[in-house]
Design a protein around this motif. Structure first.
Motif, PDB file in Angstrom:
ATOM      1  N   GLY A  89       0.808  -1.211   0.000  1.00  0.00           N
ATOM      2  CA  GLY A  89       0.000   0.000   0.000  1.00  0.00           C
ATOM      3  C   GLY A  89       0.840   1.259   0.000  1.00  0.00           C
ATOM      4  O   GLY A  89       0.559   2.226  -0.731  1.00  0.00           O
ATOM      5  N   PHE A  90       1.909   1.259   0.784  1.00  0.00           N
ATOM      6  CA  PHE A  90       2.777   2.442   0.857  1.00  0.00           C
ATOM      7  C   PHE A  90       3.451   2.707  -0.486  1.00  0.00           C
ATOM      8  O   PHE A  90       3.479   3.847  -0.975  1.00  0.00           O
ATOM      9  N   VAL A  91       3.992   1.653  -1.112  1.00  0.00           N
ATOM     10  CA  VAL A  91       4.704   1.840  -2.372  1.00  0.00           C
ATOM     11  C   VAL A  91       3.733   2.278  -3.466  1.00  0.00           C
ATOM     12  O   VAL A  91       4.044   3.170  -4.281  1.00  0.00           O
ATOM     13  N   ALA A  92       2.553   1.661  -3.482  1.00  0.00           N
ATOM     14  CA  ALA A  92       1.568   2.049  -4.504  1.00  0.00           C
ATOM     15  C   ALA A  92       1.179   3.508  -4.346  1.00  0.00           C
ATOM     16  O   ALA A  92       1.094   4.252  -5.345  1.00  0.00           O
ATOM     17  N   ARG A  93       0.956   3.940  -3.119  1.00  0.00           N
ATOM     18  CA  ARG A  93       0.596   5.355  -2.910  1.00  0.00           C
ATOM     19  C   ARG A  93       1.723   6.278  -3.318  1.00  0.00           C
ATOM     20  O   ARG A  93       1.492   7.366  -3.854  1.00  0.00           O
ATOM     21  N   SER A  94       2.979   5.866  -3.046  1.00  0.00           N
ATOM     22  CA  SER A  94       4.108   6.721  -3.433  1.00  0.00           C
ATOM     23  C   SER A  94       4.213   6.868  -4.951  1.00  0.00           C
ATOM     24  O   SER A  94       4.784   7.845  -5.441  1.00  0.00           O
ATOM     25  N   LEU A  95       3.655   5.910  -5.679  1.00  0.00           N
ATOM     26  CA  LEU A  95       3.639   5.992  -7.144  1.00  0.00           C
ATOM     27  C   LEU A  95       2.370   6.660  -7.663  1.00  0.00           C
ATOM     28  O   LEU A  95       2.204   6.824  -8.874  1.00  0.00           O
ATOM     29  N   GLY A  96       1.482   7.010  -6.729  1.00  0.00           N
ATOM     30  CA  GLY A  96       0.225   7.620  -7.136  1.00  0.00           C
ATOM     31  C   GLY A  96      -0.725   6.615  -7.767  1.00  0.00           C
ATOM     32  O   GLY A  96      -1.565   6.989  -8.594  1.00  0.00           O
ATOM     33  N   GLU A  97      -0.619   5.354  -7.362  1.00  0.00           N
ATOM     34  CA  GLU A  97      -1.451   4.300  -7.946  1.00  0.00           C
ATOM     35  C   GLU A  97      -2.188   3.561  -6.846  1.00  0.00           C
ATOM     36  O   GLU A  97      -1.903   3.693  -5.663  1.00  0.00           O
ATOM     37  N   GLY A 111      -2.432  -3.187  -6.754  1.00  0.00           N
ATOM     38  CA  GLY A 111      -2.917  -4.083  -7.798  1.00  0.00           C
ATOM     39  C   GLY A 111      -2.439  -3.681  -9.170  1.00  0.00           C
ATOM     40  O   GLY A 111      -2.633  -4.421 -10.135  1.00  0.00           O
ATOM     41  N   GLY A 112      -1.803  -2.493  -9.256  1.00  0.00           N
ATOM     42  CA  GLY A 112      -1.225  -2.050 -10.521  1.00  0.00           C
ATOM     43  C   GLY A 112       0.205  -2.539 -10.620  1.00  0.00           C
ATOM     44  O   GLY A 112       0.473  -3.741 -10.645  1.00  0.00           O
ATOM     45  N   ARG A 113       1.132  -1.584 -10.672  1.00  0.00           N
ATOM     46  CA  ARG A 113       2.533  -1.988 -10.729  1.00  0.00           C
ATOM     47  C   ARG A 113       2.996  -2.662  -9.445  1.00  0.00           C
ATOM     48  O   ARG A 113       3.966  -3.419  -9.445  1.00  0.00           O
ATOM     49  N   VAL A 114       2.301  -2.375  -8.355  1.00  0.00           N
ATOM     50  CA  VAL A 114       2.636  -2.950  -7.054  1.00  0.00           C
ATOM     51  C   VAL A 114       1.404  -3.650  -6.493  1.00  0.00           C
ATOM     52  O   VAL A 114       0.304  -3.099  -6.507  1.00  0.00           O
ATOM     53  N   GLY A 115       1.593  -4.861  -6.041  1.00  0.00           N
ATOM     54  CA  GLY A 115       0.480  -5.613  -5.465  1.00  0.00           C
ATOM     55  C   GLY A 115       0.948  -6.496  -4.333  1.00  0.00           C
ATOM     56  O   GLY A 115       2.123  -6.493  -3.946  1.00  0.00           O
ATOM     57  N   TYR A 116       0.008  -7.258  -3.794  1.00  0.00           N
ATOM     58  CA  TYR A 116       0.368  -8.204  -2.748  1.00  0.00           C
ATOM     59  C   TYR A 116      -0.455  -9.476  -2.925  1.00  0.00           C
ATOM     60  O   TYR A 116      -1.512  -9.489  -3.563  1.00  0.00           O
ATOM     61  N   ALA A 117       0.068 -10.561  -2.346  1.00  0.00           N
ATOM     62  CA  ALA A 117      -0.629 -11.846  -2.366  1.00  0.00           C
ATOM     63  C   ALA A 117      -0.285 -12.592  -1.095  1.00  0.00           C
ATOM     64  O   ALA A 117       0.848 -12.542  -0.614  1.00  0.00           O
ATOM     65  N   MET A 118      -1.289 -13.237  -0.536  1.00  0.00           N
ATOM     66  CA  MET A 118      -1.104 -14.022   0.677  1.00  0.00           C
ATOM     67  C   MET A 118      -2.128 -15.135   0.665  1.00  0.00           C
ATOM     68  O   MET A 118      -2.888 -15.289  -0.299  1.00  0.00           O
ATOM     69  N   ARG A 119      -2.137 -15.922   1.690  1.00  0.00           N
ATOM     70  CA  ARG A 119      -3.070 -17.038   1.736  1.00  0.00           C
ATOM     71  C   ARG A 119      -4.502 -16.544   1.582  1.00  0.00           C
ATOM     72  O   ARG A 119      -4.991 -15.755   2.368  1.00  0.00           O
ATOM     73  N   LEU A 120      -5.155 -16.969   0.522  1.00  0.00           N
ATOM     74  CA  LEU A 120      -6.567 -16.686   0.267  1.00  0.00           C
ATOM     75  C   LEU A 120      -6.863 -15.215   0.013  1.00  0.00           C
ATOM     76  O   LEU A 120      -8.009 -14.790   0.102  1.00  0.00           O
ATOM     77  N   GLU A 121      -5.840 -14.427  -0.318  1.00  0.00           N
ATOM     78  CA  GLU A 121      -6.092 -13.014  -0.638  1.00  0.00           C
ATOM     79  C   GLU A 121      -5.033 -12.550  -1.630  1.00  0.00           C
ATOM     80  O   GLU A 121      -3.841 -12.792  -1.428  1.00  0.00           O
ATOM     81  N   ARG A 122      -5.483 -11.867  -2.684  1.00  0.00           N
ATOM     82  CA  ARG A 122      -4.545 -11.413  -3.708  1.00  0.00           C
ATOM     83  C   ARG A 122      -5.064 -10.120  -4.322  1.00  0.00           C
ATOM     84  O   ARG A 122      -6.235 -10.017  -4.702  1.00  0.00           O
ATOM     85  N   ARG A 123      -4.170  -9.132  -4.444  1.00  0.00           N
ATOM     86  CA  ARG A 123      -4.478  -7.892  -5.164  1.00  0.00           C
ATOM     87  C   ARG A 123      -3.299  -7.620  -6.092  1.00  0.00           C
ATOM     88  O   ARG A 123      -2.309  -6.998  -5.712  1.00  0.00           O
ATOM     89  N   ALA A 124      -3.393  -8.146  -7.270  1.00  0.00           N
ATOM     90  CA  ALA A 124      -2.322  -8.013  -8.263  1.00  0.00           C
ATOM     91  C   ALA A 124      -2.931  -8.279  -9.627  1.00  0.00           C
ATOM     92  O   ALA A 124      -4.012  -8.875  -9.746  1.00  0.00           O
ATOM     93  N   GLY A 125      -2.238  -7.828 -10.648  1.00  0.00           N
ATOM     94  CA  GLY A 125      -2.736  -8.011 -12.005  1.00  0.00           C
ATOM     95  C   GLY A 125      -1.608  -8.308 -12.962  1.00  0.00           C
ATOM     96  O   GLY A 125      -0.436  -8.453 -12.562  1.00  0.00           O
ATOM     97  N   PRO A 126      -1.909  -8.357 -14.253  1.00  0.00           N
ATOM     98  CA  PRO A 126      -0.872  -8.697 -15.242  1.00  0.00           C
ATOM     99  C   PRO A 126       0.231  -7.658 -15.334  1.00  0.00           C
ATOM    100  O   PRO A 126       1.328  -7.954 -15.820  1.00  0.00           O
ATOM    101  N   GLU A 127      -0.016  -6.424 -14.869  1.00  0.00           N
ATOM    102  CA  GLU A 127       0.993  -5.372 -14.939  1.00  0.00           C
ATOM    103  C   GLU A 127       1.834  -5.260 -13.673  1.00  0.00           C
ATOM    104  O   GLU A 127       2.713  -4.400 -13.591  1.00  0.00           O
ATOM    105  N   THR A 128       1.558  -6.119 -12.702  1.00  0.00           N
ATOM    106  CA  THR A 128       2.254  -6.005 -11.416  1.00  0.00           C
ATOM    107  C   THR A 128       3.730  -6.381 -11.562  1.00  0.00           C
ATOM    108  O   THR A 128       4.059  -7.488 -11.973  1.00  0.00           O
ATOM    109  N   ARG A 129       4.586  -5.435 -11.245  1.00  0.00           N
ATOM    110  CA  ARG A 129       6.042  -5.658 -11.341  1.00  0.00           C
ATOM    111  C   ARG A 129       6.651  -6.021  -9.994  1.00  0.00           C
ATOM    112  O   ARG A 129       7.611  -6.768  -9.928  1.00  0.00           O
ATOM    113  N   VAL A 130       6.108  -5.445  -8.926  1.00  0.00           N
ATOM    114  CA  VAL A 130       6.588  -5.743  -7.573  1.00  0.00           C
ATOM    115  C   VAL A 130       5.428  -6.373  -6.805  1.00  0.00           C
ATOM    116  O   VAL A 130       4.382  -5.743  -6.635  1.00  0.00           O
TER     117      VAL A 130
END
Length: 822
Positions: free
Chosen positions: A62-70, A73-92
């Motif tokens: 969340g911190f990195v995404a906000r610092s990029l103004g995004e 789930g965009g360039r920065v996302g996260y994934a954990m057990r039974l929860e994921r917020r990421a997409g095909p453009e996610t680099r980190v």
């Protein structure tokens, strides 16, 4: 600008030079958020960042995404057990460590990944060690794959040396933190002391207060203490918040946000707030010095959650939370001496945790470890997985490769036992109920306190909304694993719906926890465990379990050496009898041998789960037959020391054995006989000392001798010239002899013989039973010595006959003194 930013070119240079780098950076330098995004523009492929906890992965993304103004789930996302917020453009992609090891199980080459960043490596979770070893091995085939290992307090020199890479230390001027310890040990409950410490910090320090407590129970009691009516409650401008793993992501984010202007916060947190996250506004820390540390008892096979003092490295991390944004203060609720006596670091999880999940994910792959797992724990994991049917081999040393069932289990976001339980529940048609149970059990502390039964719907009340979401996600994962199995050409049978849903759910739990069986014993709430030891049932949980009832103990907590059951459910004894081992116990009961038969589940038999020793729980017992050999051995061991009292002819048997031993020493064809062996034979067929009163040891010896003429060759007694049969002594060493009065030999011209002509040694005694002569040549004695000895004997013993020629029967008779007159 973060303190780590100027070091990013050096990080990139080290990666280009050798493909890996170790970064040591103090808390608050930005390593978690700045290093990964700094690598994204220079490394092809996705950047995977491993975080030890869900809250850290979510907060960092969340911190990195906000610092990029995004948005996340965009360039920065996260994934954990039974929860994921990421997409095909996610680099980190920030992921919890367990998610990477699970991905490695199905995608060992990490397709599409250009760099793995292991953050907070000093915590030394199993998943971090697996990731480190796996990526190191993978880089041999994929030199393009970069590796970054980061921490504030790890032994960077050792890790860098093991990897063969550069070590980079980020130097930064830290804000000072004033540390205070309590002067004396305080006997009040922990939450009372923590609440008092929070009030002290609110009164003496500016900013927010972070209170470290070991678990949710202590957090809630501390909150109640702070909010108690009539107490020294904080003012209305102070908000009391919780931060722990049971909270939803929204509630965790709320605890991480800075307080509104004019307001202050007291954040009551577990050790998830130690690393990786920054709580804006915190300037004071209260440290309980305790944490609940997950572990595993390889002897009993039980996973544990034990309250332990934190090491000095964790204490430094906690204190550092107060100095990330300015000068701060830390109050430790333990003494300086206590702190100084603690270990420097926490023992790596790989040396204290259940390794079954790791072994299943490796699927037979061999890795080189920074710290190798203990062989005993590794073997216990192997046996446990083999018993669950998830890998081949087991105790026989076969392959650790996954079975088809193991292939499905490794695709489920659950530990092996829960995965096996869910797969069995699918077979029994209760997968929805089992998914709810799995979500509750896998959720750590997301349940109410006390003993709870996962089969009872009312016991799944804690965290219900989140558990429902996880239940749905588990069912989706179960469906996908079934589809993958179908695509692999493995058919599926329809569900077996025999029995009630509750019974089938318990059967599913039994399939996942076959070695976690216990039985209630005694009125104190103790529950004996099949693999050894016991768990304590307390409160309402103990009252629900009847004496003698069999239970599955699914989760325990160990505090101060006491193992307490947290989750259990009753099961019928009949399920265990099918796998029980029949053990026969032969024991001495005072005067006789007693034989009992026991139907035992666990221990070294069916329910061992890899635990050594006998162990097990007794399901039923009664009189038994026992083997004749065991009964005779038990009888012998308990009567051997009183054999002279219980065998009627024991003394005669000892004498007979000595006669046989002498004959064997002079070359006669007799077997070597020992008293101990004869006693053992005598015990055969008997059960008591009374039975032995009818056993003849001499008869047993003569059976061993067969037809050998022992009474002629080595007679027990011999008739002497004085018409008296005297016993013959057969010593253990030397030759046999007769010890008798000299007069008893009158009439014998020569020494008596045994064994067809071997003269006996003669002990010739005076009337006072003292030796006159010891000789093996009676004829020579009569001729050479008797005449001179006779005169002395006549003087001393005038009332006895002393014939001139002791070999002449007539002279012997004539020399007899006349009978005394009355």
């Amino acid at each position: 600008m973060f303190p780590v930013d100027p070091y990013l070119p050096e990080v990139l240079a080290a990666i280009r030079a050798c493909g890996a780098v170790v970064v040591e950076a103090p808390p608050g330098t930005g390593k978690t958020t700045r290093v990964p995004i700094g690598l994204a523009d220079h490394i092809a492929g996705q950047i995977l960042v491993l975080e030890p906890r869900r809250v850290a992965a979510r907060a960092a993304a969340g911190f990195v995404a906000r610092s990029l103004g995004e948005a996340v789930g965009g360039r920065v996302g996260y994934a954990m057990r039974l929860e994921r917020r990421a997409g095909p453009e996610t680099r980190v992609l920030y992921v919890t460590e367990a998610l990477l090891t699970r991905r490695l199980a199905t995608d060992p080459g990490l397709a599409g990944v250009g760099c793995v960043v292991i953050d907070e490596f000093h915590e030394r979770s199993i998943h971090a060690d697996v990731a480190l070893a796996w990526v190191r091995a993978l880089r041999e085939a994929r030199p393009d794959l970069a590796l970054v290992v980061m921490s504030a307090t790890m032994d960077g020199e050792r890790v860098a040396g093991w990897l063969g890479c550069a070590r980079l230390r980020v130097e930064v001027e830290r804000f000072p933190v004033e540390i205070a310890h309590v002067p004396l040990v305080d006997g009040r409950p922990l939450w009372v002391r923590a609440a008092a410490g929070a009030r002290r910090m609110l009164a003496s320090q500016a900013g927010d207060v972070l209170v470290f407590l070991p678990g949710v129970g202590e957090i809630r009691r501390c909150r109640e203490e702070l909010e108690r009516e009539g107490g020294d409650r904080p003012g209305p401008e102070v908000e009391i918040l919780e931060l722990h793993g049971e909270l939803s992501g929204e509630d965790q984010d709320r605890a991480l946000r800075r307080s509104a202007p004019g307001r202050r916060r007291v954040v009551l947190a577990t050790n998830i707030a130690e690393t990786s996250v920054t709580l804006d506004g915190v300037r004071a820390v209260v440290d309980s010095g305790l944490a609940r540390v997950a572990g595993h008892d390889p002897w009993s096979g039980v996973g544990t959650l034990e309250l332990q003092p934190i090491p000095r490295a964790s204490a430094a991390q906690r204190a550092g939370r107060a100095g990330r944004q300015g000068p701060g203060a830390c109050l430790r609720l333990y003494t300086q001496a206590d702190h100084d006596s603690r270990p420097a670091e926490q023992e790596p999880e790989i040396r204290r945790m259940d390794l079954s999940g790791t072994l299943l994910e490796l699927g037979g792959r061999e890795l080189r470890w920074l710290d190798p797992p203990p062989p005993g724990a590794w073997q216990a994991a192997r046996q446990s997985l083999a018993r669950l049917g998830l890998i081949g081999g087991g105790s026989g040393g076969g392959s650790d490769g996954r079975t088809p069932l193991g292939d499905r289990a490794v695709r489920l976001p659950l530990p092996p036992r829960l995965a096996r339980m869910l797969l069995e529940a699918e077979r029994l048609g209760v997968e929805e109920e089992a998914a709810a149970v799995a979500a509750a059990l896998a959720g750590g502390e997301r349940r109410r306190e006390g003993v709870w039964d996962p089969v009872r719907a009312g016991d799944l009340s804690g965290g219900r909304g989140q558990q429902r979401a996880e239940q749905r996600q588990l069912l989706d994962a179960l469906r996908r694993s079934a589809e993958d199995q179908g695509r692999a050409g493995r058919g599926r049978e329809g569900p077996d719906r025999r029995g009630s849903p509750e019974e089938r759910l318990r059967r599913a739990l039994f399939a996942g926890f076959p070695d976690r069986v216990g039985r209630r014993r005694g009125s104190a709430g103790a529950c004996a465990l099949a693999a050894g030891g016991s768990a304590q049932l307390e409160g309402a949980g103990a009252a629900k379990v009847a004496e003698g009832a069999c239970v599955l103990v699914l989760e325990v907590e160990r505090i101060a050496g006491v193992v307490k059951a947290r989750a259990l459910t009753e099961i019928p004894m009949d399920w265990l009898l099918d796998e029980a081992e029949v053990r026969t116990t032969v024991r001495w009961a005072g005067t006789r041998v007693e034989v009992r038969e026991q139907w035992v589940y666990g221990g070294s038999g069916a329910g061992a789960g890899g635990a050594g020793g006998a162990g097990g729980i007794v399901l039923e017992e009664g009189p038994g037959q026992g083997s004749a050999e065991e009964i005779a051995a038990c009888l012998y061991e308990n009567v051997r020391h009183i054999a002279h009292r219980v065998f009627p002819d024991h003394e005669a048997a000892v004498a007979l054995l000595r006669r046989a031993a002498w004959l064997r020493r002079i070359g006669q064809p007799l077997p070597e006989l020992e008293l101990e062996a004869i006693l053992r034979v005598g015990c055969a067929g008997c059960r008591s000392a009374e039975d032995l009163s009818g056993v003849s040891l001499c008869a047993l010896i003569r059976e061993q001798i067969g037809g050998y003429p022992i009474d002629r060759m080595a007679p027990e007694r011999m008739q002497l010239g004085g018409r008296r049969a005297s016993p013959i002594d057969y010593p253990e060493e030397g030759d046999p002899f007769i010890s008798s009065r000299l007069q008893d030999f009158f009439g014998l011209p020569a020494s008596p013989t045994v064994a067809d002509g071997r003269p006996l040694l003669l002990h010739l005694l005076a009337p006072n039973q003292r030796p006159v002569q010891i000789t093996g040549d009676l004829r020579g004695f009569w001729e050479r010595h008797y005449p001179s000895i006779r005169k002395e004997l006549q003087r001393k013993y005038p009332r006895h006959a002393w014939p001139e020629d002791p070999t002449d029967p007539e002279d012997v008779a004539a020399s007899q003194p006349a009978p005394r007159r009355r």
